[in-house]
Design a protein around this motif. Structure first.
Motif, PDB file in Angstrom:
ATOM      1  N   LEU A  28      -7.710   4.909   3.804  1.00 16.49           N
ATOM      2  CA  LEU A  28      -7.905   4.772   5.247  1.00 16.49           C
ATOM      3  C   LEU A  28      -9.155   3.959   5.575  1.00 16.49           C
ATOM      4  O   LEU A  28      -9.184   3.251   6.588  1.00 16.49           O
ATOM      5  N   MET A  29     -10.178   4.027   4.730  1.00 15.59           N
ATOM      6  CA  MET A  29     -11.362   3.185   4.945  1.00 15.59           C
ATOM      7  C   MET A  29     -11.008   1.709   4.760  1.00 15.59           C
ATOM      8  O   MET A  29     -11.433   0.860   5.540  1.00 15.59           O
ATOM      9  N   VAL A  30     -10.218   1.408   3.716  1.00 15.09           N
ATOM     10  CA  VAL A  30      -9.786   0.028   3.484  1.00 15.09           C
ATOM     11  C   VAL A  30      -8.925  -0.438   4.655  1.00 15.09           C
ATOM     12  O   VAL A  30      -9.056  -1.571   5.133  1.00 15.09           O
ATOM     13  N   LYS A  31      -8.065   0.446   5.156  1.00 10.60           N
ATOM     14  CA  LYS A  31      -7.217   0.120   6.305  1.00 10.60           C
ATOM     15  C   LYS A  31      -8.065  -0.242   7.515  1.00 10.60           C
ATOM     16  O   LYS A  31      -7.794  -1.208   8.224  1.00 10.60           O
ATOM     17  N   LEU A  36      -5.456  -3.320   8.631  1.00 14.72           N
ATOM     18  CA  LEU A  36      -4.109  -3.455   8.090  1.00 14.72           C
ATOM     19  C   LEU A  36      -3.194  -2.362   8.637  1.00 14.72           C
ATOM     20  O   LEU A  36      -3.623  -1.225   8.798  1.00 14.72           O
ATOM     21  N   PRO A  37      -1.922  -2.685   8.893  1.00 13.18           N
ATOM     22  CA  PRO A  37      -0.961  -1.619   9.172  1.00 13.18           C
ATOM     23  C   PRO A  37      -0.681  -0.854   7.869  1.00 13.18           C
ATOM     24  O   PRO A  37      -0.968  -1.337   6.766  1.00 13.18           O
ATOM     25  N   ARG A  39       1.994  -0.201   6.142  1.00 11.19           N
ATOM     26  CA  ARG A  39       2.870  -0.837   5.147  1.00 11.19           C
ATOM     27  C   ARG A  39       2.135  -1.898   4.344  1.00 11.19           C
ATOM     28  O   ARG A  39       2.330  -2.038   3.147  1.00 11.19           O
ATOM     29  N   ARG A  40       1.297  -2.671   5.000  1.00  9.71           N
ATOM     30  CA  ARG A  40       0.526  -3.688   4.273  1.00  9.71           C
ATOM     31  C   ARG A  40      -0.565  -3.049   3.433  1.00  9.71           C
ATOM     32  O   ARG A  40      -0.943  -3.583   2.395  1.00  9.71           O
ATOM     33  N   LEU A  41      -1.089  -1.911   3.890  1.00  7.38           N
ATOM     34  CA  LEU A  41      -2.127  -1.213   3.132  1.00  7.38           C
ATOM     35  C   LEU A  41      -1.612  -0.804   1.763  1.00  7.38           C
ATOM     36  O   LEU A  41      -2.292  -0.985   0.757  1.00  7.38           O
ATOM     37  N   LYS A  42      -0.394  -0.271   1.712  1.00  9.60           N
ATOM     38  CA  LYS A  42       0.179   0.146   0.437  1.00  9.60           C
ATOM     39  C   LYS A  42       0.286  -1.035  -0.523  1.00  9.60           C
ATOM     40  O   LYS A  42      -0.105  -0.949  -1.679  1.00  9.60           O
TER      41      LYS A  42
END
Length: 60
Positions: A28-31, A36-37, A39-42
């Motif tokens: 969540l920090m990277v998000k 990023l949404p 789906r792109r975060l994964k």
């Protein structure tokens, strides 16, 4: 790396947890940093872990 998977079972019926709170908070920090949404975060986390040659899964 040892803190990434969730080792204990929650003690209730159903499926156990896969990732620890640290793994989810990190994702969540990277998000938040890269806006990023989910789906792109994964995909982004999977790519980073693959490039680092780390044999771990990314949170879904």
């Amino acid at each position: 790396m040892k803190a990434w998977p969730y080792i204990k079972h929650h003690g209730h019926r159903g499926r156990g947890f896969i990732f620890s709170d640290i793994a989810i908070e990190t994702a969540l920090m990277v998000k938040g940093m890269f806006k990023l949404p989910l789906r792109r975060l994964k995909g982004f986390l999977h790519l980073v872990l693959t490039l680092m040659n780390v044999p771990m899964k990314s949170p879904k």
